[in-house]
Design an enzyme around this catalytic site. Structure first.
Site, PDB file in Angstrom:
ATOM      1  N   LYS A 103      28.508 -24.402 -14.201  1.00 34.74           N
ATOM      2  CA  LYS A 103      28.314 -24.458 -15.664  1.00 34.74           C
ATOM      3  C   LYS A 103      29.463 -25.043 -16.321  1.00 34.74           C
ATOM      4  O   LYS A 103      29.745 -25.556 -17.144  1.00 34.74           O
ATOM      5  CB  LYS A 103      27.917 -23.145 -16.214  1.00 34.74           C
ATOM      6  CG  LYS A 103      26.616 -22.794 -15.688  1.00 34.74           C
ATOM      7  CD  LYS A 103      26.014 -21.429 -16.073  1.00 34.74           C
ATOM      8  CE  LYS A 103      24.681 -20.840 -15.629  1.00 34.74           C
ATOM      9  NZ  LYS A 103      24.272 -19.366 -15.444  1.00 34.74           N
ATOM     10  N   GLN A 129      27.436 -14.017 -17.147  1.00 29.58           N
ATOM     11  CA  GLN A 129      26.657 -14.135 -16.062  1.00 29.58           C
ATOM     12  C   GLN A 129      25.824 -12.810 -15.319  1.00 29.58           C
ATOM     13  O   GLN A 129      26.608 -11.818 -15.664  1.00 29.58           O
ATOM     14  CB  GLN A 129      27.377 -14.814 -14.987  1.00 29.58           C
ATOM     15  CG  GLN A 129      27.066 -15.250 -13.621  1.00 29.58           C
ATOM     16  CD  GLN A 129      25.917 -16.345 -13.972  1.00 29.58           C
ATOM     17  OE1 GLN A 129      26.197 -17.459 -14.586  1.00 29.58           O
ATOM     18  NE2 GLN A 129      24.611 -16.317 -13.207  1.00 29.58           N
ATOM     19  N   ASP A 154      22.677 -18.551 -24.481  1.00 27.97           N
ATOM     20  CA  ASP A 154      22.030 -18.265 -23.049  1.00 27.97           C
ATOM     21  C   ASP A 154      20.442 -17.617 -23.748  1.00 27.97           C
ATOM     22  O   ASP A 154      19.783 -17.453 -22.835  1.00 27.97           O
ATOM     23  CB  ASP A 154      22.712 -17.480 -22.351  1.00 27.97           C
ATOM     24  CG  ASP A 154      22.234 -17.581 -20.851  1.00 27.97           C
ATOM     25  OD1 ASP A 154      21.469 -18.568 -20.386  1.00 27.97           O
ATOM     26  OD2 ASP A 154      22.436 -16.701 -19.821  1.00 27.97           O
TER      27      ASP A 154
END
Ligand code: NAP
Length: 295
Positions: free
Chosen positions: A68, A112, A135
């Site tokens: 990413k 994450q 996200d």
């Protein structure tokens, strides 16, 4: 489904095309995002910035975060990485995320996951300010997404919808079966399909007869994490099959070869949903930066 069936004709050639489309569509979104990032940087003197937070050193998570960050760099998005030791508790993680939420130099935050079982994942997600939740993991994002209001979508489900649109699959009036009900994938994928007027059924580990549900489905979204769980014999002929699963050995949740015999369209693993997830993350980071910088 006429259009889709007519387009694909059930040939492996056409089926493969959706995979190529997944990759090329993602590339197109990243190119457009890079252009927007450059314009934003030029206009404001500030580059969009994504903060990535990782607890521990799980090798797969380390790889995902690195990937990413690399994609961010290529798109002109800065990234700031916060690496926390595996023993970090919920309180400390929440404090870190609140600090990033308050930092005007950070426009988007990616935590994450999955994280260690000792961490209250929901408490951590909720420490992310909704305007930086690129996200799409917070309650606020789930709500705005479900109600069709401005906000950020969960990246993988958002990427899936873009793929369906790119392939002219209109969910309206279709029966969609989502296999999996996780907060970041299955549930939001179903809500996005519902918002587009599909009739949505969720299946999960307690579903009594998964095959019976799948045989009714015009659109199948596999979001399980069980290699090749869904087989061709489970599918309605002409179904559109989106495989979001990613299991060891580059294997999806769908048995591609047998499913391709029945499906009109099918996404491969790798190369289908995966690239769309990152593209959506980058796109939403630039959008977040633009909103925060007032342009
Ligand atoms: P998760 O949190 O483990 O959720 C899995 C879901 O599948 C749960 O709802 C579970 O049911 C259900 N399930 C498990 N076994 C089942 C069975 N035999 N039949 C029907 N349903 C079953 O996983 P996740 O985070 O949603 O991820 C799912 C998959 O997507 C994984 O392979 C993951 O690697 C992949 N993924 C890919 C991307 C991408 O960018 N491509 C992004 C995220 C995730 P219960 O709720 O009853 O336990």
């Amino acid at each position: 489904m006429d259009h889709v069936s007519g387009t694909a004709g059930g040939t492996s050639q056409a089926l493969k095309a959706l995979g190529e489309d997944g990759t090329s569509l993602a590339r197109k979104i990243v190119e457009e995002t890079a252009e927007r990032a450059a314009q934003l940087t030029e206009r404001t003197g500030t580059a969009p910035c994504l903060a990535t937070v990782l607890v521990g050193e799980d090798p797969a998570s380390v790889t995902y975060v690195r990937m990413k960050q690399n994609r961010c760099r290529k798109a002109g998005i800065e990234s700031r990485h916060v690496a926390l030791p595996a023993a970090t508790g919920t309180e400390e993680l929440v404090a870190t995320l609140r600090k990033l939420s308050d930092d005007p130099g950070v426009h988007g935050i990616l935590l994450q996951h999955p994280m260690g079982a000792h961490i209250d994942e929901r408490a951590a997600f909720e420490a992310i300010a909704p305007e930086k939740d690129v996200d799409g993991v917070t309650f606020a994002s789930f709500a705005t997404m479900s109600f069709g209001l401005p906000g950020f979508v969960s990246c993988t489900p958002g990427g899936i919808m873009r793929l369906l649109d790119a392939y002219d699959v209109d969910p309206s009036g279709k029966r969609a079966v989502v296999v999996g009900r996780s907060a970041i994938l299955g549930k939001p994928a179903g809500m996005l399909l519902l918002a587009r007027d599909a009739t949505v059924t969720y299946c999960h580990s307690r579903t009594a007869d998964l095959s019976a549900a799948l045989r009714e489905a015009d659109i199948v979204v596999a979001a399980v994490g069980r290699p090749r769980l869904i087989r061709g014999q489970d599918l309605k002929p002409g179904a559109v099959v989106v495989d979001a699963g990613y299991n060891a050995g580059n294997v999806g949740d769908v048995d591609f070869d047998s499913a391709a015999e029945r499906a009109s369209l099918i996404t491969p693993v790798p190369g289908g949903v995966g690239p769309m997830t990152i593209a959506t993350l980058l796109e939403q980071t630039v959008t977040a930066a633009a909103r925060q910088l007032g342009v």
